[in-house]
Design an enzyme around this catalytic site. Structure first.
Site, PDB file in Angstrom:
ATOM      1  CD  GLU A   1      -2.406  -1.771   2.466  1.00 59.32           C
ATOM      2  OE1 GLU A   1      -2.273  -1.160   3.543  1.00 59.32           O
ATOM      3  OE2 GLU A   1      -2.942  -2.747   2.441  1.00 59.32           O
TER       4      GLU A   1
ATOM      5  CG  LEU B   1      -6.179  -0.285   2.336  1.00 60.09           C
ATOM      6  CD1 LEU B   1      -7.300   0.562   2.482  1.00 60.09           C
ATOM      7  CD2 LEU B   1      -6.174  -1.025   3.511  1.00 60.09           C
TER       8      LEU B   1
ATOM      9  CD  GLU C   1      -3.490  -5.063   4.997  1.00 60.66           C
ATOM     10  OE1 GLU C   1      -4.655  -5.450   5.053  1.00 60.66           O
ATOM     11  OE2 GLU C   1      -3.164  -3.901   5.119  1.00 60.66           O
TER      12      GLU C   1
ATOM     13  CD  GLN D   1       0.022   2.153   4.746  1.00 57.64           C
ATOM     14  OE1 GLN D   1      -0.959   2.284   5.229  1.00 57.64           O
ATOM     15  NE2 GLN D   1       0.311   2.638   3.380  1.00 57.64           N
TER      16      GLN D   1
ATOM     17  CG  HIS E   1      -0.727   3.233  13.552  1.00 53.48           C
ATOM     18  ND1 HIS E   1      -2.080   3.407  14.054  1.00 53.48           N
ATOM     19  CD2 HIS E   1      -0.723   3.384  12.170  1.00 53.48           C
ATOM     20  CE1 HIS E   1      -3.034   3.635  12.901  1.00 53.48           C
ATOM     21  NE2 HIS E   1      -2.010   3.478  11.963  1.00 53.48           N
TER      22      HIS E   1
HETATM   23  C1  LIG Z   1      -5.772  -3.474   7.386  1.00 52.36           C
HETATM   24  C2  LIG Z   1      -5.120  -1.999   7.318  1.00 52.36           C
HETATM   25  N1  LIG Z   1      -4.268  -1.872   6.459  1.00 52.36           N
HETATM   26  C3  LIG Z   1      -3.681  -0.717   6.155  1.00 52.36           C
HETATM   27  C4  LIG Z   1      -4.101   0.360   7.072  1.00 52.36           C
HETATM   28  C5  LIG Z   1      -3.444   1.908   6.992  1.00 52.36           C
HETATM   29  N2  LIG Z   1      -4.206   2.650   6.231  1.00 52.36           N
HETATM   30  C6  LIG Z   1      -4.862   3.502   7.129  1.00 52.36           C
HETATM   31  S1  LIG Z   1      -6.187   4.476   6.092  1.00 52.36           S
HETATM   32  C7  LIG Z   1      -5.805   3.753   4.905  1.00 52.36           C
HETATM   33  C8  LIG Z   1      -6.364   4.315   3.695  1.00 52.36           C
HETATM   34  C9  LIG Z   1      -7.864   4.003   3.624  1.00 52.36           C
HETATM   35  O1  LIG Z   1      -8.233   4.439   2.538  1.00 52.36           O
HETATM   36  P1  LIG Z   1     -10.016   4.679   2.368  1.00 52.36           P
HETATM   37  O2  LIG Z   1     -10.582   3.331   2.784  1.00 52.36           O
HETATM   38  O3  LIG Z   1     -10.310   5.151   0.971  1.00 52.36           O
HETATM   39  O4  LIG Z   1     -10.621   5.605   3.299  1.00 52.36           O
HETATM   40  P2  LIG Z   1     -10.034   7.381   3.473  1.00 52.36           P
HETATM   41  O5  LIG Z   1      -8.827   7.454   4.238  1.00 52.36           O
HETATM   42  O6  LIG Z   1      -9.908   7.655   2.043  1.00 52.36           O
HETATM   43  O7  LIG Z   1     -11.278   8.002   3.964  1.00 52.36           O
HETATM   44  C10 LIG Z   1      -4.543   2.668   4.993  1.00 52.36           C
HETATM   45  C11 LIG Z   1      -4.104   2.153   3.699  1.00 52.36           C
HETATM   46  C12 LIG Z   1      -5.064   0.212   8.121  1.00 52.36           C
HETATM   47  N3  LIG Z   1      -5.481   1.004   8.810  1.00 52.36           N
HETATM   48  N4  LIG Z   1      -5.515  -1.166   8.034  1.00 52.36           N
END
Ligand SMILES: Cc1ncc(C[n+]2csc(CCOP(=O)(O)OP(=O)(O)O)c2C)c(N)n1
Ligand SMILES: [Mg+2]
Lengths: 334, 327
Positions: B29, B58, B60, B82, B129
């Site tokens: 990611e 997104l 895993e 990530q 985190h």
């Molecule tokens: C399982 C998981 N993988 C990676 C992350 C890291 N992460 C946090 S927010 C995000 C992007 C989310 O994007 P979206 O679903 O479009 O929501 P937005 O933030 O755009 O509202 C990522 C990759 C996470 N929180 N959980």
């Protein structure tokens, strides 16, 4: 936004629309305050609702917090405020204070949760809340209690298997569930086109045999009407609905992000022309339900709420380090 | 020799490996244009193109599941998770598939895969985190788990992981990324996985640790030196396999062992090390083995006083070591 005499089949309740606008402005202003506090070094982390307020408040005000439940995600400041969380409660969490009702300062900001207000505690791993929501809805069905559950997530998070698993489960069991995808076009830096090969997440609904509805997030009334319809369907026992709100992300992903490396120049500016707060104010003004005087009064009121929440939370105590080991297991004492 | 940060050492090794072996691909990611949320892969997509360094959806489980398929079919994938905290959607793929494929196929298939993931706390990352997840994987035969504690080791261990024919989890401490600096040779070198490293020689007590805690332990050793306590520091570098020989050597040498990890106490790798010493070197000990570890709470809280109470610091190491030395 079109002219409306009826809203979800009812005569327009202008007071309700003004409440809607109030929560949109409150969300925006409280969010802006968070960035100021972050820049002042008073808060380590911000993640924003800015650009998504119309979708968030539109859904929340179509629900009944006395019987319904929500499983929000980290951007849902507008959802939780309109669903009953107070600005003070939000700020206590933002500044990681002892009395933060979501987690006592244990979680990062914007990880909302409060049983008394029917807001399920959320984690950071995305999309886990959607299966939880299906479970809440399952309990509603089995226990034959009124109400529905709404779950919120971003478009990127729909790539997780649990999105599919939750919708499939809820559809098979005809659960009273609404899944709201707030599509802001990005998952951190990854644009929608690298996330999926469809334009509308809602198109996937047909794969579950349920309705999929696309609404413009800057039109809270369209969002509201879609939610009312989905809620009625859920209450009739017909199963879940997938609602996709097209929104914008006006800030970097979070205070830890810098979006200049990946956002095309000019894009943000174009999206600002569809600002839900401005669009809705203009709409209200066009129908002569809003004027400068009311705007000034509202901004003053919101300012007071935001100031009060900030002062209150700043003065509030941090958790005591001795509480580090509390609540790992059930204990009748703590 | 160039002085590099821990993060730069990882990035430059990835670059060197990508140049060396066209079978290597990197995905995860935000690793492409943005270069990862910590910028570890910054510039790599530009140099190697979108076919070799790409953003993934997104998901895993899909990242690791596809990497397993690609590894079986001739590539050498280095997927990034990530944050280590978000590795759990992929745990089925890592534990049930990657770890078991060689064994279950009676050696017919292998999974040469390196899973990189930032881990660890003290960075206001809160519950999701900040986690140390290494021991979930250290429990699983078929996997290897390495955790560098210096920029030099970061390079040698990563190259060795890429070279390895089996799945390796490579955990990078977030707080080490920019805070740790050190000399890193230009040319490629491999640090054998499973070899610990004596980071400091001493005679009174042994501190056995890994990752960022190596650095904290070195600071503690300096403080202890001034008090007349000579601490030896063994950096495990790999927690599966463990370097049993070096663990026993240092235990026998000083007779006093302090094991330090940020991961929580119960079921942490410290328990395994204690068992090894108890089994093989009990009569060489002059004091009970002591463990200093993260407390047994589900994860690290966000609020500053709570986070501080959770974290292992060099002061806490100094204190525990001093106590043990006095025994
Ligand atoms: C399982 C998981 N993988 C990676 C992350 C890291 N992460 C946090 S927010 C995000 C992007 C989310 O994007 P979206 O679903 O479009 O929501 P937005 O933030 O755009 O509202 C990522 C990759 C996470 N929180 N959980
Ligand atoms: Mg998004």
């Amino acid at each position: 936004m079109a002219q409306r005499e009826l809203l979800s089949g009812q005569p327009v309740d202008w007071q309700k629309l003004k409440t809607m606008y109030y929560y949109m402005v409150l969300s925006r202003k409280l969010d802006e305050r968070m960035w100021i506090l972050n820049r002042q070094g008073k808060a380590a982390f911000v993640i924003s609702c800015q650009g998504q307020e119309g979708a968030q408040v539109g859904v929340a005000l179509a629900m009944d917090p006395s019987v319904d439940w929500i499983t929000p995600y980290y951007r849902d400041l507008g959802v939780v405020l309109a669903f009953g969380m107070t600005a003070r409660e939000v700020m206590l969490g933002f500044l990681a204070k002892r009395d933060d009702p979501s987690s006592g300062g244990r979680q990062m900001p914007s990880h909302y949760g409060l049983r008394a207000k029917h807001i399920l505690t959320g984690s950071s791993p995305v999309t886990t809340q959607v299966t939880h929501a299906a479970g809440l809805a399952l309990a509603m069905k089995v226990r034959k209690v009124p109400g529905i559950t709404a779950s919120f997530l971003g478009e990127g998070s729909t790539s997780q298997g649990e999105f599919h698993e939750a919708l499939n489960f809820a559809s098979v069991h005809k659960l009273p569930l609404i899944v709201v995808v707030e599509n802001n076009g990005y998952a951190i830096s990854v644009p929608q086109a690298h996330q999926m090969s469809v334009i509308n997440v809602a198109d996937r609904a047909s794969g579950y045999g349920i309705p999929g509805v696309v609404v413009q997030g800057s039109d809270p009334l369209a969002v509201y009407e879609a939610t009312v319809a989905a809620r009625e369907r859920a209450l009739r026992g017909e199963g879940p609905t997938l609602i996709e709100a097209k929104t914008h992300r006006y800030t970097p992903h979070s205070s830890d992000d810098d979006d200049r490396s990946y956002r095309p120049e000019g894009e943000l500016l174009r999206e600002k022309a569809d600002d839900p707060v401005v669009m809705f104010r203009n709409w209200l003004t066009t129908y002569q339900k809003w004027d400068d005087q009311q705007e000034t009064a509202l901004l003053k009121r919101v300012r007071e709420v935001v100031d009060d929440a900030t002062d209150y939370a700043e003065k509030a105590p941090y958790p005591d380090p001795s509480t580090l080991l509390d609540h790992v297991y059930y204990s009748p004492q703590v | 020799m160039a002085v590099m940060s821990y993060l730069e050492a990882i990035r430059e090794t990835l670059r060197q490996e990508l140049r060396r072996d066209s079978r290597i691909i990197i995905y995860g990611e935000d690793v492409g244009v943005r270069g990862g949320v910590f910028r570890v892969t910054e510039g790599l997509q530009k140099e190697f193109g979108e076919d070799r360094v790409m953003d993934s959806p997104l998901a895993e489980a899909a990242i690791i599941g596809t990497a397993i398929g690609a590894a079986v079919n001739g590539l050498r994938p280095i997927p990034e998770i990530q944050f280590a905290d978000f590795i759990f959607p992929a745990i089925n793929q890592i534990v049930q598939e990657a770890a078991r494929i060689r064994y279950r196929s009676n050696g017919d298939f292998g999974v040469p895969l390196v899973i990189r993931a930032p881990f660890g706390g003290g960075v206001h990352g809160a519950l999701y985190h900040s986690q140390s997840v290494e021991v979930f994987f250290a429990h699983v035969p078929g996997l290897k788990v390495v955790i560098p504690g210096t920029p030099y080791d970061a390079k040698g261990l990563l190259a060795a992981a890429v070279e390895d024919e089996d799945p390796v989890l490579y955990f990078e401490h977030k707080a080490a990324y920019r805070s740790l600096k050190g000399e890193v040779p230009e040319e490629r070198y491999l640090i054998p996985i499973g070899k610990a490293d004596l980071k400091r020689s001493g005679k009174d007590i042994s501190i056995i640790t890994y990752g960022l805690m190596v650095n904290y332990a070195l600071k503690a050793a300096e403080a202890l030196e001034k008090e007349g306590i000579s601490a030896e520091i063994l950096d495990l570098r790999s927690i599966r396999p463990l370097d049993v020989q070096m663990i026993l050597e240092t235990a026998k040498k000083t007779g006093k062992v302090l094991i330090v990890h940020e991961d929580n106490l119960t079921g942490g790798i410290g328990g395994e090390i204690s068992a090894l010493i108890a089994e093989h070197a009990l009569f060489d000990l002059d004091a009970p083995i002591r463990r200093l570890a993260g407390p047994d709470v589900p994860a690290m809280p966000y609020s500053p006083p709570l986070e501080h109470a959770f974290m292992i610091t060099s002061d806490k190491i100094t204190e525990a070591a001093r106590d043990l030395a006095k025994f």
